[in-house]
Design a protein around this motif. Structure first.
Motif, PDB file in Angstrom:
ATOM      1  N   PHE A 245      13.685  16.811  22.479  1.00 45.09           N
ATOM      2  CA  PHE A 245      13.222  15.596  23.140  1.00 45.09           C
ATOM      3  C   PHE A 245      12.149  15.876  24.175  1.00 45.09           C
ATOM      4  O   PHE A 245      12.284  16.765  25.012  1.00 45.09           O
ATOM      5  CB  PHE A 245      14.405  14.880  23.814  1.00 45.09           C
ATOM      6  N   TRP A 246      11.080  15.073  24.082  1.00 47.30           N
ATOM      7  CA  TRP A 246      10.041  15.066  25.104  1.00 47.30           C
ATOM      8  C   TRP A 246      10.371  14.010  26.144  1.00 47.30           C
ATOM      9  O   TRP A 246      10.966  12.972  25.838  1.00 47.30           O
ATOM     10  CB  TRP A 246       8.687  14.726  24.480  1.00 47.30           C
ATOM     11  N   LEU A 247       9.924  14.253  27.365  1.00 43.16           N
ATOM     12  CA  LEU A 247      10.123  13.307  28.461  1.00 43.16           C
ATOM     13  C   LEU A 247       8.790  12.686  28.861  1.00 43.16           C
ATOM     14  O   LEU A 247       7.769  13.364  28.933  1.00 43.16           O
ATOM     15  CB  LEU A 247      10.761  14.036  29.643  1.00 43.16           C
ATOM     16  N   GLY A 248       8.820  11.387  29.103  1.00 50.22           N
ATOM     17  CA  GLY A 248       7.663  10.669  29.633  1.00 50.22           C
ATOM     18  C   GLY A 248       8.157   9.594  30.586  1.00 50.22           C
ATOM     19  O   GLY A 248       9.347   9.240  30.568  1.00 50.22           O
ATOM     20  N   ALA A 249       7.276   9.073  31.414  1.00 50.07           N
ATOM     21  CA  ALA A 249       7.705   8.074  32.389  1.00 50.07           C
ATOM     22  C   ALA A 249       6.547   7.160  32.762  1.00 50.07           C
ATOM     23  O   ALA A 249       5.376   7.473  32.518  1.00 50.07           O
ATOM     24  CB  ALA A 249       8.264   8.753  33.647  1.00 50.07           C
ATOM     25  N   GLY A 250       6.878   6.024  33.354  1.00 49.86           N
ATOM     26  CA  GLY A 250       5.868   5.079  33.813  1.00 49.86           C
ATOM     27  C   GLY A 250       6.505   4.004  34.668  1.00 49.86           C
ATOM     28  O   GLY A 250       7.737   3.895  34.755  1.00 49.86           O
ATOM     29  N   ILE A 251       5.668   3.209  35.296  1.00 49.79           N
ATOM     30  CA  ILE A 251       6.119   2.086  36.127  1.00 49.79           C
ATOM     31  C   ILE A 251       5.935   0.802  35.328  1.00 49.79           C
ATOM     32  O   ILE A 251       4.876   0.574  34.741  1.00 49.79           O
ATOM     33  CB  ILE A 251       5.314   1.999  37.436  1.00 49.79           C
ATOM     34  N   SER A 252       6.965  -0.045  35.291  1.00 45.79           N
ATOM     35  CA  SER A 252       6.817  -1.332  34.612  1.00 45.79           C
ATOM     36  C   SER A 252       5.746  -2.159  35.315  1.00 45.79           C
ATOM     37  O   SER A 252       5.539  -2.035  36.521  1.00 45.79           O
ATOM     38  CB  SER A 252       8.152  -2.086  34.591  1.00 45.79           C
ATOM     39  N   ARG A 253       5.045  -2.986  34.531  1.00 42.18           N
ATOM     40  CA  ARG A 253       3.984  -3.795  35.119  1.00 42.18           C
ATOM     41  C   ARG A 253       4.535  -4.723  36.209  1.00 42.18           C
ATOM     42  O   ARG A 253       3.833  -5.086  37.149  1.00 42.18           O
ATOM     43  CB  ARG A 253       3.265  -4.607  34.040  1.00 42.18           C
ATOM     44  N   SER A 254       5.790  -5.084  36.093  1.00 42.71           N
ATOM     45  CA  SER A 254       6.428  -5.939  37.100  1.00 42.71           C
ATOM     46  C   SER A 254       6.665  -5.201  38.414  1.00 42.71           C
ATOM     47  O   SER A 254       7.004  -5.836  39.414  1.00 42.71           O
ATOM     48  CB  SER A 254       7.779  -6.419  36.568  1.00 42.71           C
ATOM     49  N   LYS A 255       6.518  -3.881  38.406  1.00 37.87           N
ATOM     50  CA  LYS A 255       6.734  -2.999  39.557  1.00 37.87           C
ATOM     51  C   LYS A 255       8.199  -2.908  39.966  1.00 37.87           C
ATOM     52  O   LYS A 255       8.510  -2.393  41.041  1.00 37.87           O
ATOM     53  CB  LYS A 255       5.902  -3.452  40.778  1.00 37.87           C
ATOM     54  N   LYS A 256       9.093  -3.358  39.115  1.00 36.99           N
ATOM     55  CA  LYS A 256      10.512  -3.324  39.460  1.00 36.99           C
ATOM     56  C   LYS A 256      11.168  -2.004  39.063  1.00 36.99           C
ATOM     57  O   LYS A 256      12.066  -1.518  39.760  1.00 36.99           O
ATOM     58  CB  LYS A 256      11.260  -4.479  38.800  1.00 36.99           C
ATOM     59  N   TYR A 257      10.733  -1.408  37.954  1.00 40.27           N
ATOM     60  CA  TYR A 257      11.438  -0.252  37.425  1.00 40.27           C
ATOM     61  C   TYR A 257      10.535   0.958  37.206  1.00 40.27           C
ATOM     62  O   TYR A 257       9.366   0.821  36.822  1.00 40.27           O
ATOM     63  CB  TYR A 257      12.071  -0.584  36.066  1.00 40.27           C
ATOM     64  N   LEU A 258      11.123   2.129  37.452  1.00 40.08           N
ATOM     65  CA  LEU A 258      10.604   3.366  36.890  1.00 40.08           C
ATOM     66  C   LEU A 258      11.287   3.520  35.535  1.00 40.08           C
ATOM     67  O   LEU A 258      12.520   3.492  35.438  1.00 40.08           O
ATOM     68  CB  LEU A 258      10.960   4.559  37.790  1.00 40.08           C
ATOM     69  N   VAL A 259      10.484   3.644  34.476  1.00 40.08           N
ATOM     70  CA  VAL A 259      11.025   3.745  33.119  1.00 40.08           C
ATOM     71  C   VAL A 259      10.870   5.194  32.650  1.00 40.08           C
ATOM     72  O   VAL A 259       9.765   5.747  32.653  1.00 40.08           O
ATOM     73  CB  VAL A 259      10.286   2.808  32.149  1.00 40.08           C
ATOM     74  N   ILE A 260      11.992   5.810  32.295  1.00 45.37           N
ATOM     75  CA  ILE A 260      11.988   7.184  31.793  1.00 45.37           C
ATOM     76  C   ILE A 260      12.237   7.132  30.298  1.00 45.37           C
ATOM     77  O   ILE A 260      13.237   6.580  29.839  1.00 45.37           O
ATOM     78  CB  ILE A 260      13.078   8.035  32.477  1.00 45.37           C
ATOM     79  N   GLY A 261      11.313   7.678  29.530  1.00 42.96           N
ATOM     80  CA  GLY A 261      11.436   7.673  28.074  1.00 42.96           C
ATOM     81  C   GLY A 261      11.688   9.073  27.547  1.00 42.96           C
ATOM     82  O   GLY A 261      11.036  10.036  27.959  1.00 42.96           O
ATOM     83  N   LEU A 262      12.652   9.186  26.646  1.00 46.88           N
ATOM     84  CA  LEU A 262      12.995  10.460  26.014  1.00 46.88           C
ATOM     85  C   LEU A 262      12.889  10.275  24.517  1.00 46.88           C
ATOM     86  O   LEU A 262      13.447   9.315  23.973  1.00 46.88           O
ATOM     87  CB  LEU A 262      14.417  10.886  26.395  1.00 46.88           C
ATOM     88  N   GLY A 263      12.180  11.160  23.841  1.00 41.91           N
ATOM     89  CA  GLY A 263      11.991  10.940  22.416  1.00 41.91           C
ATOM     90  C   GLY A 263      11.826  12.213  21.626  1.00 41.91           C
ATOM     91  O   GLY A 263      11.114  13.128  22.037  1.00 41.91           O
ATOM     92  N   SER A 264      12.507  12.271  20.482  1.00 42.80           N
ATOM     93  CA  SER A 264      12.194  13.245  19.452  1.00 42.80           C
ATOM     94  C   SER A 264      11.341  12.501  18.434  1.00 42.80           C
ATOM     95  O   SER A 264      10.894  11.379  18.679  1.00 42.80           O
ATOM     96  CB  SER A 264      13.466  13.794  18.811  1.00 42.80           C
ATOM     97  N   LYS A 265      11.114  13.091  17.276  1.00 43.53           N
ATOM     98  CA  LYS A 265      10.303  12.418  16.266  1.00 43.53           C
ATOM     99  C   LYS A 265      11.024  11.219  15.658  1.00 43.53           C
ATOM    100  O   LYS A 265      10.379  10.303  15.145  1.00 43.53           O
ATOM    101  CB  LYS A 265       9.916  13.397  15.156  1.00 43.53           C
ATOM    102  N   ILE A 266      12.369  11.215  15.718  1.00 47.44           N
ATOM    103  CA  ILE A 266      13.117  10.156  15.033  1.00 47.44           C
ATOM    104  C   ILE A 266      14.143   9.463  15.910  1.00 47.44           C
ATOM    105  O   ILE A 266      14.810   8.536  15.454  1.00 47.44           O
ATOM    106  CB  ILE A 266      13.838  10.724  13.779  1.00 47.44           C
TER     107      ILE A 266
END
Length: 701
Positions: free
Chosen positions: A237-258
């Motif tokens: 799993f790779w890790l990525g992150a970002g801020i929601s446009r609403s500025k309410k949440y830090l979103v942490i995304g974890l993903g493999s290919k499937i």
């Protein structure tokens, strides 16, 4: 001395045995992996010298091609400003400068119509934020990573890589004083501010170059005291992150290919424990964004749980695993790609019949308002929308014949306002060029889309055999969508037809198109490409003697496989940073990114069937003993961390040993996976490649 009498460098054959699942392979060139060995460096430099000698007759053509692209490009130019808060942000380029300059100017009268900026003219109130040309001084390679600003516009961060390793160093500047902060954060991936600008969220990588850990740095504190927000231990799993446009949440995304999993952190306390939206399940992918509907916090979740081409549902943010409301049901053949939330609506990007589409989604009714365009082949997408609410929605648009265009969609009326179309100098007229979609038939009966682009003055494709440049990729569900290229004009203006083979393994025709070209179905990628090449010959578009093929990275694997399977079909093959020693790489979990690739290719280390299947197509293991190959040019970079230079280095040596007569390789000694840095350097590198292709096609005069 003639070029044909120049002898290529000969790498020593030092066989080592590799045994898996009862099968032993003798690898004669694995010693070339020792990047720090002076003997290896000397060999790569000898390859470069040989390639330069073999292409010396093209030096004048390379210079003409370079000057042609310069003559078409407005070298001193500005981007369309994007509003964020009280500022308009834009980039500028200057003639003779390799890199861009980031600038801003204040919003006047709270206008949402971007100011019209004239190239070369001063911009009232302009503040230069970052001149990458200054930052790049003294470095042979320079690449920008992150670039972000605090919401109040008083702080800026940026990150740079000066080796090509894709490990970035973060710097921070006070925009009110122009001074740099003491904070310097090294070896990062992503980096961005929290909305208040008081903290920086950034990721770091493990030894296999996988982004695996997310950190919080509070401005004014030592980096050694940074808070670890999250760590992903699973090597798939790779890790990525970002801020929601609403500025309410830090979103942490974890993903493999499937498989994927997302977690939310309420930014009221960015150090709080992340909350899982849906627990990960093998084979289930989803993405999350935050909306407010009738005063309630909702999460829009795009997922493939029982929905091959994805479905969009809405759930309560307070109970994301609770009841689901279906907004866009799964529709076979309509591949939902992306959903982005704004205050009153969401944007949706999807794909049908090989074409991308953009639409607006009404939160309450689920109605989808598709944004229509006139051309038969095009790409339209949403981009540059920083604000939660605005009267305009920024979009990008292009086609094979229409230069990159920036437009604003007026939400109240639906009117499209073209803010800028990239200017192509020298009298370019889109009406002089044609584009169309053809279909080839694969050996199993599958219809494979083919895009064709040409200059009309040379006649319609098929009217007479013409030179063809055939491009392909076919991995990771990545689609080759219609896009304009200024440099491509140099080939089409010489009569070359540009063609794209939209082969399986990509995503052009929906998720099944990807599934049918990965893992134990990977051979479909190669046979699709060959079928497209044969279709172009059988339909009278070209002949094998007048067709050159190109692909890069995973598309370089495609090139290597095609060279083994159908060398008679092409006059030349250009393989960029090619993944041609795939089995060796995917067998070694210590190499960068190998484990995360097992979901794409299969796991040959632990699965005998996958091992046998990969060995049956991996280009390096299947070089023809008869030496019958077209002309081959391999391009690579010494510091590439995705496809290591050793793969094409071994491949080229093995090809020559097998008797291939015209194989050359160029290794950039200060570059990464994307090649050299700087626009002029990139133009020269592409001019080198185009000159070689034109020479193969007999058009180098």
């Amino acid at each position: 001395m003639s070029e044909t009498s120049i002898l290529p460098p000969v790498a020593d054959r030092r066989p080592i045995s590799r045994t898996h699942h009862g099968d032993t392979f003798q690898d004669a060139y694995e010693w070339l992996r020792a990047k720090e060995d002076p003997e290896v460096i000397a060999h790569l430099e000898a390859e470069n010298a040989y390639t330069e000698a073999r292409t010396a007759h093209l030096s004048d053509l390379r210079e003409r091609l370079f000057q042609e692209v310069r003559s078409r490009v407005l070298e001193t130019d500005l981007s369309v400003p994007t509003r964020r808060g009280d500022w308009w942000y834009y980039g500028r380029t200057a003639e003779g400068a390799q890199y861009g300059i980031q600038c801003r100017t204040a919003v006047v009268d709270d206008s949402w119509t971007p100011p019209v900026l004239e190239a070369g003219a001063p911009v009232p109130g302009e503040q230069v934020l970052l001149d990458a040309n200054v930052e790049a001084e003294g470095h042979e390679f320079f690449s920008m990573g992150a670039f972000d600003l605090s919401d109040d516009g008083t702080r800026m961060l940026w990150s740079v890589d000066v080796e090509g390793s894709e490990l970035y160093t973060v710097h921070v500047r006070d925009l009110t004083t122009g001074e740099r902060f003491d904070e310097v954060i090294e070896n990062t991936g992503q980096a961005f501010f929290t909305p208040d600008g008081r903290s920086i969220v950034y990721s770091t990588r493990d030894e296999a170059w996988r982004p695996d850990t997310l950190w919080l740095h509070r401005m004014g504190t030592p980096v050694a005291e940074d808070v670890k927000l999250f760590h992903e231990p699973d090597e798939r799993f790779w890790l990525g992150a970002g801020i929601s446009r609403s500025k309410k949440y830090l979103v942490i995304g974890l993903g493999s290919k499937i498989t994927s999993e997302e977690l939310l952190v309420d930014l009221a306390d960015p150090t709080a424990a992340p909350q899982v939206v849906w627990p990960r399940r093998d084979g289930v992918e989803y993405s999350v964004d935050h909306a407010v509907v009738d005063g309630e916090d909702r999460l829009l979740i795009l997922h493939n749980d029982g929905a091959l081409d994805f479905e969009l549902v809405s759930v309560a943010a307070s109970d994301p695993q609770g009841p689901r409301r279906v907004l866009l049901p799964h529709t076979p053949g309509r591949r939902l790609l992306d959903v982005d939330c704004f205050r009153d609506f969401a944007t949706v990007e999807y794909r049908t019949e090989g074409m991308p589409h953009a639409a607006l989604l009404d939160y309450r009714t689920g109605a989808l308002d598709v944004i229509e365009f006139d051309e038969p082949l095009y790409e339209a997408y949403f981009s540059g929308n920083a604000e939660w609410h605005a009267p305009f929605l920024r979009m990008g648009y292009t086609s094979f014949v229409t230069p990159s265009t920036v437009l604003d969609l007026e939400l109240a009326t639906g009117e499209k306002h073209v803010r800028k179309r990239t200017q192509v100098l020298g009298g370019y007229d889109p009406a002089d060029y044609g584009q169309r979609r053809d279909w080839a038939t694969a050996p199993d009966g599958t219809r494979v889309p083919v895009s064709l682009v040409w200059k009309k003055s040379f006649g319609e494709p098929g009217a007479a055999a013409r030179p063809v440049h055939l491009y392909g990729y076919g991995s990771y569900e990545h689609s080759i969508d219609p896009g304009f290229s200024t440099m491509r004009l140099s080939m089409m203006d010489r009569g070359v037809i540009f063609a794209v083979a939209h082969v399986r393994g990509g995503g052009e025709m929906g998720r099944h198109w990807y599934e049918d070209g990965k893992g134990l179905n990977k051979r479909n990628t190669f046979t699709d490409f060959i079928a497209v090449g044969r279709h172009l010959v059988e339909s009278g578009v070209t002949t094998p003697e007048r067709m050159v093929a190109e692909g890069g990275s995973a598309g370089g694997l495609l090139m290597g496989a095609v060279a083994n399977l159908a060398p008679e079909l092409f006059a030349g093959i250009l393989a960029g940073v090619p993944f041609v020693d795939a089995l060796t790489s995917i067998l070694d979990p210590s190499l960068p990114l190998t484990v995360v690739e097992w979901d794409e290719w299969g796991d040959p280390l632990h699965d005998a069937e996958v091992y046998a299947y990969m060995k049956s197509y991996s280009p390096y293991e299947n070089i023809r003993s008869d030496g019958k190959y077209p002309r081959i040019l391999a391009m690579t970079s010494l510091n590439d961390t995705r496809v290591l230079y050793v793969e094409p280095a071994k491949w080229v040596s093995a090809l020559r040993h097998a008797g291939a007569e015209d194989v050359i390789m160029r290794c950039e000694m200060s570059a990464g996976h994307g090649g050299v840095s700087g626009r002029y350097n990139a133009w020269r590198e592409r001019a080198f490649e185009i000159a070689w292709m034109l020479d193969v096609l007999g058009l180098a005069g």
